[in-house]
Design an enzyme around this catalytic site. Structure first.
Site, PDB file in Angstrom:
ATOM      1  N   GLU A 219       0.863  -1.184   0.000  1.00  7.58           N
ATOM      2  CA  GLU A 219       0.000   0.000   0.000  1.00  7.58           C
ATOM      3  C   GLU A 219       0.895   1.229   0.000  1.00  7.58           C
ATOM      4  O   GLU A 219       1.760   1.381   0.871  1.00  7.58           O
ATOM      5  CB  GLU A 219      -0.926   0.045   1.220  1.00  7.58           C
ATOM      6  CG  GLU A 219      -1.894   1.239   1.119  1.00  7.58           C
ATOM      7  CD  GLU A 219      -2.729   1.520   2.373  1.00  7.58           C
ATOM      8  OE1 GLU A 219      -3.638   2.366   2.284  1.00  7.58           O
ATOM      9  OE2 GLU A 219      -2.443   0.930   3.432  1.00  7.58           O
TER      10      GLU A 219
ATOM     11  N   ASP B  67       9.670   7.256  -0.433  1.00  3.19           N
ATOM     12  CA  ASP B  67       8.916   7.956  -1.478  1.00  3.19           C
ATOM     13  C   ASP B  67       8.635   6.977  -2.621  1.00  3.19           C
ATOM     14  O   ASP B  67       9.564   6.372  -3.170  1.00  3.19           O
ATOM     15  CB  ASP B  67       9.737   9.147  -1.984  1.00  3.19           C
ATOM     16  CG  ASP B  67       8.950  10.017  -2.945  1.00  3.19           C
ATOM     17  OD1 ASP B  67       8.016   9.508  -3.609  1.00  3.19           O
ATOM     18  OD2 ASP B  67       9.260  11.207  -3.043  1.00  3.19           O
TER      19      ASP B  67
ATOM     20  N   ASP C  70      -3.264  11.812  -2.192  1.00  6.41           N
ATOM     21  CA  ASP C  70      -3.408  13.276  -2.215  1.00  6.41           C
ATOM     22  C   ASP C  70      -3.835  13.715  -3.617  1.00  6.41           C
ATOM     23  O   ASP C  70      -3.225  13.306  -4.604  1.00  6.41           O
ATOM     24  CB  ASP C  70      -2.080  13.939  -1.840  1.00  6.41           C
ATOM     25  CG  ASP C  70      -1.655  13.589  -0.421  1.00  6.41           C
ATOM     26  OD1 ASP C  70      -2.522  13.620   0.473  1.00  6.41           O
ATOM     27  OD2 ASP C  70      -0.477  13.270  -0.205  1.00  6.41           O
TER      28      ASP C  70
ATOM     29  N   TYR D 275      -9.129   7.695   6.126  1.00 10.59           N
ATOM     30  CA  TYR D 275      -9.773   8.736   5.320  1.00 10.59           C
ATOM     31  C   TYR D 275     -11.162   8.311   4.884  1.00 10.59           C
ATOM     32  O   TYR D 275     -12.097   9.100   4.866  1.00 10.59           O
ATOM     33  CB  TYR D 275      -8.917   9.046   4.081  1.00 10.59           C
ATOM     34  CG  TYR D 275      -8.039  10.250   4.255  1.00 10.59           C
ATOM     35  CD1 TYR D 275      -6.987  10.224   5.168  1.00 10.59           C
ATOM     36  CD2 TYR D 275      -8.246  11.418   3.530  1.00 10.59           C
ATOM     37  CE1 TYR D 275      -6.171  11.312   5.346  1.00 10.59           C
ATOM     38  CE2 TYR D 275      -7.435  12.519   3.704  1.00 10.59           C
ATOM     39  CZ  TYR D 275      -6.387  12.469   4.607  1.00 10.59           C
ATOM     40  OH  TYR D 275      -5.589  13.562   4.785  1.00 10.59           O
ATOM     41  N   GLU D 276     -11.260   7.054   4.526  1.00 14.50           N
ATOM     42  CA  GLU D 276     -12.543   6.537   4.035  1.00 14.50           C
ATOM     43  C   GLU D 276     -13.608   6.665   5.119  1.00 14.50           C
ATOM     44  O   GLU D 276     -14.733   7.090   4.846  1.00 14.50           O
ATOM     45  CB  GLU D 276     -12.336   5.063   3.647  1.00 14.50           C
ATOM     46  CG  GLU D 276     -13.502   4.436   2.937  1.00 14.50           C
ATOM     47  CD  GLU D 276     -13.091   3.108   2.307  1.00 14.50           C
ATOM     48  OE1 GLU D 276     -11.916   2.705   2.396  1.00 14.50           O
ATOM     49  OE2 GLU D 276     -13.972   2.482   1.711  1.00 14.50           O
TER      50      GLU D 276
HETATM   51  N1  SAM Z   1      -4.201   5.865   2.723  1.00  8.93           N
HETATM   52  C1  SAM Z   1      -4.519   6.596   3.932  1.00  8.93           C
HETATM   53  C2  SAM Z   1      -6.011   6.674   4.110  1.00  8.93           C
HETATM   54  O1  SAM Z   1      -6.737   6.365   3.158  1.00  8.93           O
HETATM   55  O2  SAM Z   1      -6.462   7.006   5.196  1.00  8.93           O
HETATM   56  C3  SAM Z   1      -3.873   7.998   3.920  1.00  8.93           C
HETATM   57  C4  SAM Z   1      -4.387   8.933   2.865  1.00  8.93           C
HETATM   58  S1  SAM Z   1      -3.516  10.482   2.839  1.00  8.93           S
HETATM   59  C5  SAM Z   1      -4.584  11.565   2.017  1.00  8.93           C
HETATM   60  C6  SAM Z   1      -2.284  10.189   1.590  1.00  8.93           C
HETATM   61  C7  SAM Z   1      -0.988   9.627   2.155  1.00  8.93           C
HETATM   62  O3  SAM Z   1      -0.085   9.362   1.092  1.00  8.93           O
HETATM   63  C8  SAM Z   1      -0.282  10.595   3.103  1.00  8.93           C
HETATM   64  O4  SAM Z   1      -0.019   9.966   4.333  1.00  8.93           O
HETATM   65  C9  SAM Z   1       0.994  10.966   2.352  1.00  8.93           C
HETATM   66  O5  SAM Z   1       2.069  11.249   3.213  1.00  8.93           O
HETATM   67  C10 SAM Z   1       1.217   9.723   1.505  1.00  8.93           C
HETATM   68  N2  SAM Z   1       2.015   9.978   0.300  1.00  8.93           N
HETATM   69  C11 SAM Z   1       1.862  11.011  -0.551  1.00  8.93           C
HETATM   70  N3  SAM Z   1       2.769  10.950  -1.544  1.00  8.93           N
HETATM   71  C12 SAM Z   1       3.518   9.843  -1.306  1.00  8.93           C
HETATM   72  C13 SAM Z   1       4.625   9.248  -1.970  1.00  8.93           C
HETATM   73  N4  SAM Z   1       5.151   9.800  -3.075  1.00  8.93           N
HETATM   74  N5  SAM Z   1       5.157   8.113  -1.466  1.00  8.93           N
HETATM   75  C14 SAM Z   1       4.636   7.555  -0.334  1.00  8.93           C
HETATM   76  N6  SAM Z   1       3.593   8.080   0.351  1.00  8.93           N
HETATM   77  C15 SAM Z   1       3.038   9.211  -0.133  1.00  8.93           C
END
Ligand code: SAM
Length: 215
Positions: free
Chosen positions: A44, A98, A120, A196-197
């Protein structure tokens, strides 16, 4: 997801090295040894506080799960949450990394499925390349997934979902499943929710798609 900077985030990672990977690049081509079996590996990307990946690991012990999160403070929050759970799982690993560099961590064919949950949206078009369903990221996922592997993507954001359908289609990928209202579909019975969901499902529909790279 942005959390206040946690100055102890790296310490929390080090204290939990039984399930937190501290040097992800050293794992490339060694994931079977790390898990001690040859079960499929599902990852994930952007796992946030980890509810989804933990629950998957708990329900599916015959699959290995790897949660990837860009921000150390968010990963630290996930580690604390998982440690607070009564039921322990041994088919789950987490890392701070990342996604754009994931080809440094997984060899081709080391990953069987990729989950992208509530990524995001980066609504400004000048930031489109940062979206986790943009072609730059799709290149990386293709490099690590088995040929039969697929990507499962959920979002509450209509703009990001529409963008993703176009991006995946153009890549080209085939979209094998699509729901414009996951929570009112038959699949809702087996759906595992993310943080988030849970927060956003009261405010509007949850969208989901499953896509596979075209051969
Ligand atoms: N998946 C979780 C949820 O549904 O509750 C978190 C959603 S949150 C809006 C998006 C997550 O993706 C954040 O924690 C952010 O730090 C992570 N994220 C964004 N860009 C990323 C990247 N390039 N690599 C790894 N994680 C990333």
């Amino acid at each position: 997801m942005r959390l206040r900077n946690n100055p102890k985030a790296y310490d929390i990672m080090k204290e939990n090295k039984s399930f937190v990977i501290l040097e992800p690049e050293n794992c490339k081509n060694k994931w079977k040894d790390i898990f001690g079996n040859n079960h499929p590996i599902y990852i994930e990307i952007g796992m946030g506080k980890g509810d989804f990946i933990y629950e998957n690991a708990r329900q599916f012990p015959e699959i290995n799960f790897v949660g990837i999160e860009k921000y150390p403070s968010v990963l630290a929050a996930a580690i604390n949450k998982i440690n607070a759970r009564e039921e322990k799982v041994n088919n789950l690993r987490l890392m701070h990394y990342d996604a754009i560099e994931l080809h440094q961590v997984f060899e081709k064919d080391e990953v069987d499925k990729i989950f992208l949950n509530f990524s995001d949206p980066w609504p400004k078009s000048k930031h489109a390349k940062r979206r986790l369903t943009s072609s730059k990221f799709l290149d990386v996922y293709k490099d690590i997934l088995i040929d039969e592997g697929n990507i499962e993507f959920k979002s509450d954001n209509r703009g990001l979902f529409e963008y993703s359908i176009i991006s995946l289609n153009q890549y080209p990928m085939d979209i094998e499943y699509i729901s414009l209202d996951l929570h009112n579909s038959p699949e809702s019975e087996i759906n595992i929710m993310t943080e988030y969901e849970r927060k956003f499902c009261e405010k509007g529909p949850i969208y989901k798609l499953v896509a596979r790279y075209r051969k």
